[in-house]
Design a protein around this motif. Structure first.
Motif, PDB file in Angstrom:
ATOM      1  N   GLY A 113       0.792  -1.218   0.000  1.00 26.47           N
ATOM      2  CA  GLY A 113       0.000   0.000   0.000  1.00 26.47           C
ATOM      3  C   GLY A 113       0.824   1.268   0.000  1.00 26.47           C
ATOM      4  O   GLY A 113       0.262   2.367  -0.009  1.00 26.47           O
ATOM      5  N   SER A 114       2.156   1.149  -0.009  1.00 25.39           N
ATOM      6  CA  SER A 114       3.000   2.342   0.006  1.00 25.39           C
ATOM      7  C   SER A 114       3.021   3.009  -1.360  1.00 25.39           C
ATOM      8  O   SER A 114       2.718   2.400  -2.386  1.00 25.39           O
ATOM      9  CB  SER A 114       4.425   1.981   0.443  1.00 25.39           C
ATOM     10  N   ARG A 115       3.383   4.280  -1.366  1.00 26.31           N
ATOM     11  CA  ARG A 115       3.577   5.012  -2.609  1.00 26.31           C
ATOM     12  C   ARG A 115       4.959   4.679  -3.161  1.00 26.31           C
ATOM     13  O   ARG A 115       5.893   4.404  -2.417  1.00 26.31           O
ATOM     14  CB  ARG A 115       3.475   6.518  -2.381  1.00 26.31           C
ATOM     15  N   VAL A 116       5.083   4.713  -4.494  1.00 31.42           N
ATOM     16  CA  VAL A 116       6.352   4.404  -5.153  1.00 31.42           C
ATOM     17  C   VAL A 116       6.725   5.536  -6.102  1.00 31.42           C
ATOM     18  O   VAL A 116       5.896   6.007  -6.880  1.00 31.42           O
ATOM     19  CB  VAL A 116       6.258   3.084  -5.962  1.00 31.42           C
ATOM     20  N   HIS A 117       7.978   5.956  -6.014  1.00 32.57           N
ATOM     21  CA  HIS A 117       8.535   6.945  -6.936  1.00 32.57           C
ATOM     22  C   HIS A 117       9.786   6.315  -7.548  1.00 32.57           C
ATOM     23  O   HIS A 117      10.767   6.054  -6.846  1.00 32.57           O
ATOM     24  CB  HIS A 117       8.883   8.224  -6.176  1.00 32.57           C
ATOM     25  N   ILE A 118       9.737   6.039  -8.861  1.00 30.83           N
ATOM     26  CA  ILE A 118      10.853   5.400  -9.551  1.00 30.83           C
ATOM     27  C   ILE A 118      11.608   6.470 -10.323  1.00 30.83           C
ATOM     28  O   ILE A 118      11.064   7.099 -11.242  1.00 30.83           O
ATOM     29  CB  ILE A 118      10.364   4.306 -10.521  1.00 30.83           C
ATOM     30  N   THR A 119      12.864   6.696  -9.962  1.00 27.51           N
ATOM     31  CA  THR A 119      13.685   7.693 -10.623  1.00 27.51           C
ATOM     32  C   THR A 119      14.329   7.088 -11.876  1.00 27.51           C
ATOM     33  O   THR A 119      14.377   5.864 -12.022  1.00 27.51           O
ATOM     34  CB  THR A 119      14.747   8.223  -9.653  1.00 27.51           C
ATOM     35  N   PRO A 120      14.811   7.919 -12.809  1.00 33.50           N
ATOM     36  CA  PRO A 120      15.365   7.376 -14.053  1.00 33.50           C
ATOM     37  C   PRO A 120      16.516   6.402 -13.878  1.00 33.50           C
ATOM     38  O   PRO A 120      16.792   5.611 -14.789  1.00 33.50           O
ATOM     39  CB  PRO A 120      15.799   8.642 -14.818  1.00 33.50           C
ATOM     40  N   ASP A 121      17.203   6.448 -12.730  1.00 37.34           N
ATOM     41  CA  ASP A 121      18.267   5.475 -12.479  1.00 37.34           C
ATOM     42  C   ASP A 121      17.724   4.108 -12.068  1.00 37.34           C
ATOM     43  O   ASP A 121      18.491   3.187 -11.793  1.00 37.34           O
ATOM     44  CB  ASP A 121      19.246   5.995 -11.425  1.00 37.34           C
TER      45      ASP A 121
END
Length: 376
Positions: free
Chosen positions: A353-361
């Motif tokens: 249920g957590s939020r995910v932020h995927i960076t370009p790396d």
């Protein structure tokens, strides 16, 4: 062979009546993609099963909602002899159809979308996706040239012509896509995020974490989404014919070793690999840790090892407090007990249920409330 009633029954089992995936499952002859497979034979070995030699067993296996192992180590079931008894871990399979449908549904596919499907395996999942989107909209990828060639042939035998590409998905993907769905667990998401068109959607699991991440790509090149309230276990990606040498030697070295620290554990011995939320949190706290568990005559023993030389062993009868031995630069069982204490204190763990932020790396940054962690 009258396979259609079996496919209809499987479709009713793994899809709701109004699902657009029901016809795809019911019209896909899964047995054609899995003529031979491996079953556990005891002692860590595998026995070959040949479908045409026993059609009733073939139909039962192919049209059950189970994964069928088709490759152990470097040995394909298609290329094996009846007396072969390979040992080791599975390296390819025909994924359980219900899980394939769930992953594709997380992709929010739409008419006209171009799909990159990672992990061709036998080709059965490619067939399901092509039934929904059309042949020309699906590109399947696998690192194994035998698998891609065989999947291409089996799809062609059914009049299907999706592109099936041999490639290592830890590097650049062959094209760009509106949707990328991975049927293998990825250690880093840089290549798959780069292959998404703006607004494209990624669905994947992560190596040593049984989480399903869904994320949509923004104009800044990052992808943002969630860890779904769902879970799945897939094999990790490999870059060669087999997985690299694992931690077996480390387990052997510490199996009965006296610890630098010996203590009484707080919680009963746990098979960490089967406690998926605990396992995911352990990977975030100690990336790369490997687990092993045995139960004999009521005696439970669990091991944790890491390539940096850290290790732990906990043993107890049933649910008694365990005796814990630990060594190396980190106290891995202590890390695990902190996670289990949080679970007991809060009634849950924050990863699902957590939020995910995927960076370009390709790094995943998780947040939920005041908790945060990174992976990859």
């Amino acid at each position: 062979m009258d396979w259609k009633p079996h496919a209809d029954r499987l479709a009713a089992e793994v899809t709701p009546p109004v699902s657009r995936w029901r016809d795809a499952v019911a019209s896909t002859p899964r047995h054609a993609f899995v003529p031979r497979w491996w079953e556990p034979a005891g002692g860590g070995t595998w026995a070959l099963r040949d479908g045409p030699a026993d059609e009733s067993a073939w139909l039962r296996a192919a049209y059950s909602d189970t994964s069928l192992v088709t490759r152990v180590g470097p040995l394909h079931a298609d290329r094996a002899s009846p007396d072969d008894r390979p040992g080791g871990v599975p390296t390819s399979s025909s994924t359980m159809p219900g899980l394939v449908v769930r992953m594709l549904r997380h992709g929010l596919l739409y008419d006209g979308a171009d799909l990159g499907l990672i992990g061709t395996g036998t080709g059965a999942s490619t067939a399901l996706a092509a039934r929904r989107l059309g042949d020309k909209r699906v590109t399947a990828m696998d690192v194994d040239p035998y698998l891609t060639a065989t999947a291409t042939d089996r799809l062609a035998s059914l009049g299907m012509s999706s592109q099936v590409v041999t490639c290592d998905v830890t590097g650049p993907l062959p094209g760009d896509f509106d949707r990328v769905v991975s049927m293998v667990a990825l250690p880093n998401l840089a290549s798959v995020t780069a292959a998404l068109r703006p607004g494209g959607r990624l669905v994947t699991t992560l190596a040593r974490m049984n989480v399903i991440v869904t994320a949509d790509k923004d104009a800044d090149g990052c992808a943002r989404g969630v860890v779904e309230w769902d879970r799945a276990g897939f094999m990790s990606t490999r870059t060669g014919a087999d997985y690299p040498p694992g931690t077996d030697d480390l387990f052997t070295a510490v199996r009965d070793l006296e610890g630098e620290q010996v203590m009484r554990g707080r919680y009963p011995v746990l098979n960490v690999a089967e406690a998926w939320d605990v396992r995911a949190m352990l990977e975030l706290a100690a990336p790369g840790v490997e687990t092993h568990y045995e139960e004999r005559g009521g005696q439970r023993t669990a091991w944790l090892v890491h390539a940096d030389g850290s290790w732990a062993r906990a043993s107890a009868t049933w649910i008694d407090p365990p005796t814990v031995h630990q060594g190396g630069p980190r106290r891995l069982w202590t890390v695990l007990e902190r996670i289990r204490h949080r679970l007991n204190a809060e009634g849950g763990l924050p990863i699902y249920g957590s939020r995910v932020h995927i960076t370009p790396d390709g790094v995943c940054h998780f947040t939920r409330g005041k908790w945060s962690a990174s992976y990859g």
